[in-house]
Design a protein around this motif. Structure first.
Motif, PDB file in Angstrom:
ATOM      1  N   UNK A   1       0.790  -1.544   0.225  1.00  0.00           N
ATOM      2  CA  UNK A   1       0.117  -0.167   0.100  1.00  0.00           C
ATOM      3  C   UNK A   1       0.472   1.202  -0.596  1.00  0.00           C
ATOM      4  N   UNK A   2       0.593   2.237  -0.414  1.00  0.00           N
ATOM      5  CA  UNK A   2       1.419   3.998  -0.740  1.00  0.00           C
ATOM      6  C   UNK A   2       1.243   4.261   0.813  1.00  0.00           C
ATOM      7  N   UNK A   3       0.365   4.107   1.796  1.00  0.00           N
ATOM      8  CA  UNK A   3       0.549   4.643   3.190  1.00  0.00           C
ATOM      9  C   UNK A   3       1.511   4.095   3.673  1.00  0.00           C
ATOM     10  N   UNK A   4       2.338   2.706   3.264  1.00  0.00           N
ATOM     11  CA  UNK A   4       3.272   1.671   4.364  1.00  0.00           C
ATOM     12  C   UNK A   4       4.676   2.550   3.411  1.00  0.00           C
ATOM     13  N   UNK A   5       4.856   3.155   2.304  1.00  0.00           N
ATOM     14  CA  UNK A   5       5.912   3.793   1.948  1.00  0.00           C
ATOM     15  C   UNK A   5       5.677   5.058   1.899  1.00  0.00           C
ATOM     16  N   UNK A   6       4.556   5.925   1.727  1.00  0.00           N
ATOM     17  CA  UNK A   6       4.691   7.274   2.860  1.00  0.00           C
ATOM     18  C   UNK A   6       3.579   7.141   3.372  1.00  0.00           C
ATOM     19  N   UNK A   7       4.388   6.755   4.834  1.00  0.00           N
ATOM     20  CA  UNK A   7       3.301   7.286   5.984  1.00  0.00           C
ATOM     21  C   UNK A   7       2.437   8.616   6.198  1.00  0.00           C
ATOM     22  N   UNK A   8       1.463   8.387   7.121  1.00  0.00           N
ATOM     23  CA  UNK A   8       0.750  10.620   6.798  1.00  0.00           C
ATOM     24  C   UNK A   8       1.790  11.011   7.914  1.00  0.00           C
ATOM     25  N   UNK A   9       2.117  11.581   8.148  1.00  0.00           N
ATOM     26  CA  UNK A   9       2.598  12.329   9.036  1.00  0.00           C
ATOM     27  C   UNK A   9       1.983  12.819  10.484  1.00  0.00           C
ATOM     28  N   UNK A  10       3.226  12.667  11.299  1.00  0.00           N
ATOM     29  CA  UNK A  10       2.248  12.594  13.092  1.00  0.00           C
ATOM     30  C   UNK A  10       1.812  14.294  13.843  1.00  0.00           C
ATOM     31  N   UNK A  11       1.150  14.576  13.705  1.00  0.00           N
ATOM     32  CA  UNK A  11       0.843  15.945  14.657  1.00  0.00           C
ATOM     33  C   UNK A  11       1.419  15.810  15.868  1.00  0.00           C
ATOM     34  N   UNK A  12       2.659  16.679  15.396  1.00  0.00           N
ATOM     35  CA  UNK A  12       3.349  16.424  17.039  1.00  0.00           C
ATOM     36  C   UNK A  12       2.315  17.555  18.474  1.00  0.00           C
ATOM     37  N   UNK A  13       1.501  18.120  17.783  1.00  0.00           N
ATOM     38  CA  UNK A  13       0.680  19.520  18.379  1.00  0.00           C
ATOM     39  C   UNK A  13      -0.047  18.607  19.132  1.00  0.00           C
ATOM     40  N   UNK A  14      -0.692  17.513  18.865  1.00  0.00           N
ATOM     41  CA  UNK A  14      -1.252  17.128  19.282  1.00  0.00           C
ATOM     42  C   UNK A  14      -0.839  16.171  20.667  1.00  0.00           C
ATOM     43  N   UNK A  15       0.102  15.904  20.814  1.00  0.00           N
ATOM     44  CA  UNK A  15       0.911  15.330  21.808  1.00  0.00           C
ATOM     45  C   UNK A  15       1.468  16.766  22.837  1.00  0.00           C
ATOM     46  N   UNK A  16       0.987  17.240  22.330  1.00  0.00           N
ATOM     47  CA  UNK A  16       0.830  18.106  23.652  1.00  0.00           C
ATOM     48  C   UNK A  16      -0.166  18.239  24.714  1.00  0.00           C
ATOM     49  N   UNK A  17       0.201  18.748  25.980  1.00  0.00           N
ATOM     50  CA  UNK A  17      -1.268  18.289  26.392  1.00  0.00           C
ATOM     51  C   UNK A  17      -1.748  19.754  26.794  1.00  0.00           C
ATOM     52  N   UNK A  18      -3.345  19.235  27.583  1.00  0.00           N
ATOM     53  CA  UNK A  18      -4.328  20.269  26.843  1.00  0.00           C
ATOM     54  C   UNK A  18      -3.868  21.384  28.288  1.00  0.00           C
ATOM     55  N   UNK A  19      -3.490  20.668  29.689  1.00  0.00           N
ATOM     56  CA  UNK A  19      -2.723  21.943  30.415  1.00  0.00           C
ATOM     57  C   UNK A  19      -1.815  23.134  29.582  1.00  0.00           C
ATOM     58  N   UNK A  20      -0.824  22.916  28.635  1.00  0.00           N
ATOM     59  CA  UNK A  20      -0.057  23.516  27.955  1.00  0.00           C
ATOM     60  C   UNK A  20      -0.477  24.450  26.903  1.00  0.00           C
ATOM     61  N   UNK A  21      -1.276  24.076  26.510  1.00  0.00           N
ATOM     62  CA  UNK A  21      -2.176  24.469  25.095  1.00  0.00           C
ATOM     63  C   UNK A  21      -3.281  25.837  26.256  1.00  0.00           C
ATOM     64  N   UNK A  22      -3.607  25.310  27.354  1.00  0.00           N
ATOM     65  CA  UNK A  22      -4.553  25.972  28.052  1.00  0.00           C
ATOM     66  C   UNK A  22      -3.562  27.617  28.244  1.00  0.00           C
TER      67      UNK A  22
END
Length: 397
Positions: free
Chosen positions: A8-29
């Motif tokens: 599959x194409x997604x195995x050759x070119x995996x979807x980029x990871x959104x590192x912003x999602x790794x930030x905790x809610x407390x930091x975003x607030x």
């Protein structure tokens, strides 16, 4: 070869990871609280579902008003004579409108969502509020001839559930003063006026010839005859008001300054009541203006006092009634500050309600008065309060 083609194409070119999602809610607030500005937060809330759920939890909010529209401008039946009367000081309370932000506030309109029936709906009637915020769409507000929908700040703030520190900034001060004239005030309110400090000067002059060596280590002038032999600080006149002050209109001008500042402060206080009633989490509320002319402040105790003890409204206009007052006035015909600024006809007025004067801290407390203004005007208040004191009284209005 065939096995490579079957990958599959997604195995050759995996979807980029959104590192912003790794930030905790407390930091975003924490980031959102640093932003503060309600327009920017309105844009943030439509970035993602997560942002949309976090923005209502912001504790520090700043609302900046960009332009002013009078009530008469919003009435199609208003005549030209009515509009000329509205130009007079304090003839009519103005409607505050966020202008020039139509497209950005289309996103904010989505954040506001459907209008909810709340306690504020009862308080936020045309007779109790003249504040409005312009946006580019939606059916909740009032549509003007330009196709811009106006939302009150109460509506804009409705979906913020955890506001603790709220600052509202008007585009300019309400008091029209001549160029070169200084007029600043600060007022603290609960259900009514708690105290007010007014600093004024007929003229502000920058003295470029002032030498630092003429001042002591405390920043006050050691030579009372600097520049034309004028008395400054604790000069020989000790702050005595000359007879000419009463005959050349000087006293009348100070009375106008005082009454005008009190009217402006009480009008601001009146317009804040819907916001205060709805946001129980508020610890601090400041209503100021971009000119730095006036500042109305309320702390948590004062906010709670207004909620449990309804304010007394003036029957003549949309403002809180000003109680009977005790005032102390200090005057200097020529006040030279350590940074070289000279105030001509400098006047400081400290005000408290008459019924509080006996129980409150002494009104002449220099720390309370000087803390009302930023430098160099805090120093001016310290210098003036050391001069001769004049006591005045004013009836409720």
């Amino acid at each position: 070869m065939s096995s490579v083609r079957s990958d599959p194409i997604h195995r050759i070119h995996p979807e980029p990871v959104d590192h912003f999602d790794r930030l905790p809610d407390s930091l975003l607030l924490l980031v959102f609280n640093r932003i503060g500005d309600v327009k920017a937060l309105g844009r943030c809330c439509v970035v993602s579902r997560r942002f949309h759920s976090l923005v209502p939890q912001v504790e520090n909010v700043v609302v900046r008003v960009d332009c002013v529209i009078s009530d008469d401008d919003c009435s199609p039946s208003s005549s030209s004579s009515d509009k000329s009367r509205a130009a007079a000081p304090f003839f009519n309370l103005v409607r505050l409108v966020f202008g020039g932000i139509v497209k950005p506030l289309q996103a904010l309109g989505q954040f506001l969502g459907p209008k909810r029936p709340t306690l504020n709906d009862t308080l936020n009637t045309p007779s109790s509020s003249s504040l409005s915020v312009g946006s580019g769409g939606g059916d909740d507000g009032e549509m003007d001839q330009g196709g811009v929908t106006h939302h009150s700040p109460t509506q804009v703030l409705r979906n913020f559930n955890e506001i603790r520190f709220l600052r509202i900034e008007l585009p300019s001060g309400e008091l029209g003063i001549d160029d070169g004239v200084l007029l600043k005030w600060r007022a603290d309110f609960g259900s009514t006026l708690d105290n007010c400090v007014i600093l004024g000067a007929a003229a502000v002059i920058n003295n470029v010839h002032l030498q630092v060596s003429e001042y002591g280590s405390d920043g006050f002038c050691m030579n009372n005859n600097v520049t034309s032999g004028s008395n400054i600080g604790n000069g020989d006149d000790n702050g005595s008001i000359p007879e000419s002050f009463y005959t050349n209109g000087g006293l009348k001008l100070r009375v106008v300054w005082t009454i005008s500042s009190l009217i402006a402060a009480s009008a601001r206080h009146y317009l804040l009541q819907p916001i205060i009633a709805e946001h129980k989490t508020l610890d601090s509320l400041v209503l100021t203006d971009a000119d730095g002319q006036g500042v109305l402040c309320m702390n948590r105790d004062q906010l709670e006092e207004l909620r449990v003890k309804p304010l007394s409204a003036s029957s003549a206009s949309k403002r809180t009634q000003v109680p009977a007052l005790n005032m102390r006035l200090w005057y200097a015909s020529h006040l030279e500050l350590p940074n070289g600024i000279v105030l001509k006809g400098a006047t400081l007025v400290a005000i408290r309600p008459s019924e509080q004067s006996a129980s409150k801290k002494e009104i002449s407390d220099a720390s309370w008065l000087s803390a009302a203004f930023e430098e160099p005007y805090g120093t001016a208040a310290k210098m003036l309060v050391k001069r001769r004191t004049y006591c005045l009284e004013m009836n409720s209005f």
